[in-house]
Design a protein around this motif. Structure first.
Motif, PDB file in Angstrom:
ATOM      1  N   ASN A 173       1.511 -15.336  -2.401  1.00  0.00           N
ATOM      2  CA  ASN A 173       0.130 -14.849  -2.390  1.00  0.00           C
ATOM      3  C   ASN A 173      -0.051 -13.701  -1.404  1.00  0.00           C
ATOM      4  OD1 ASN A 173      -0.550 -16.764  -4.286  1.00  0.00           O
ATOM      5  ND2 ASN A 173      -1.360 -18.204  -2.800  1.00  0.00           N
ATOM      6  N   TYR A 174       0.551 -13.814  -0.242  1.00  0.00           N
ATOM      7  CA  TYR A 174       0.470 -12.778   0.788  1.00  0.00           C
ATOM      8  C   TYR A 174       1.040 -11.454   0.266  1.00  0.00           C
ATOM      9  CZ  TYR A 174       1.268 -10.434   5.253  1.00  0.00           C
ATOM     10  OH  TYR A 174       1.289  -9.527   6.289  1.00  0.00           O
ATOM     11  N   PHE A 175       2.227 -11.500  -0.327  1.00  0.00           N
ATOM     12  CA  PHE A 175       2.834 -10.270  -0.827  1.00  0.00           C
ATOM     13  C   PHE A 175       2.102  -9.726  -2.051  1.00  0.00           C
ATOM     14  CE2 PHE A 175       6.550 -11.763   1.681  1.00  0.00           C
ATOM     15  CZ  PHE A 175       6.599 -10.676   2.536  1.00  0.00           C
ATOM     16  N   THR A 176       1.464 -10.599  -2.814  1.00  0.00           N
ATOM     17  CA  THR A 176       0.660 -10.125  -3.937  1.00  0.00           C
ATOM     18  C   THR A 176      -0.541  -9.332  -3.432  1.00  0.00           C
ATOM     19  OG1 THR A 176       1.333 -12.000  -5.303  1.00  0.00           O
ATOM     20  CG2 THR A 176      -0.653 -10.834  -5.974  1.00  0.00           C
ATOM     21  N   VAL A 177      -1.193  -9.838  -2.399  1.00  0.00           N
ATOM     22  CA  VAL A 177      -2.335  -9.113  -1.818  1.00  0.00           C
ATOM     23  C   VAL A 177      -1.870  -7.766  -1.268  1.00  0.00           C
ATOM     24  CG1 VAL A 177      -4.031  -9.133   0.054  1.00  0.00           C
ATOM     25  CG2 VAL A 177      -3.706 -11.162  -1.353  1.00  0.00           C
TER      26      VAL A 177
END
Length: 183
Positions: free
Chosen positions: A157-161
């Motif tokens: 999720n962090y890298f998607t953001v």
């Protein structure tokens, strides 16, 4: 639908075989029934189309956002498979098909809840009864028993953001560059 498609939506001319040159699209007159026409394709319409700079930039933005969201979706497939697996929540068989793969927890159990105010719970997740031996009020609540998200899901999720933020910045820079070139 045919009237709207041929009189309201912009179309371009095509030859007798339905082919056309992307670098030389000729706009059809609204309602033209004498020539073969085709709707402008949002994926292949060039930025320098006969609509002006605004439409060309709109189509290129649409393409950029489509690609960005597709890549973000591919990145999140691992999370989707984790949340729909038995590792997280008994494969979510009783969940609507549109919600499978989300973080909906279907593994629950009833637990005693001492001092829990009823207003903090949905009526389907809270039960009170009287102990037959002591006469005391007993309170029970339905507790989610799923393993929460792991560090791996958080990192995805962090890298998607981060991808989306940088993608929007790149799309913005691309648009500014092409807007200056087209003026």
């Amino acid at each position: 639908p045919k009237y709207f498609e041929h009189n309201t939506l912009p179309r371009h001319l095509v030859d007798d075989y339905g082919t056309y040159d992307l670098n030389n699209l000729a706009r059809a007159v609204p309602g033209d029934q004498e020539h073969l026409t085709k709707l402008y394709d949002p994926l292949s319409t060039p930025i320098s189309s006969d609509f002006g700079v605004g439409y060309g930039l709109y189509f290129s933005t649409l393409r950029g956002v489509m690609i960005l969201m597709f890549v973000a979706g591919i990145m999140n497939l691992q999370n989707f498979f984790y949340f729909s697996s038995d590792l997280y929540s008994d494969e979510q068989l009783e969940v609507s098909p549109l919600l499978r793969g989300s973080a909906v927890c279907t593994r629950t159990r009833v637990v005693p809840c001492i001092g829990c105010p009823p207003q903090n719970f949905h009526k389907d997740r809270f039960e009170t009864t009287v102990d037959e031996v002591t006469g005391h009020m007993l309170t029970f609540a339905l507790k989610n028993d799923c393993n929460g998200p792991t560090l791996q899901q958080g990192m995805v999720n962090y890298f998607t953001v981060i991808l989306i933020v940088f993608g929007v910045i790149l799309i913005h820079k691309y648009q500014k560059l092409h807007a200056v070139q087209l003026h």
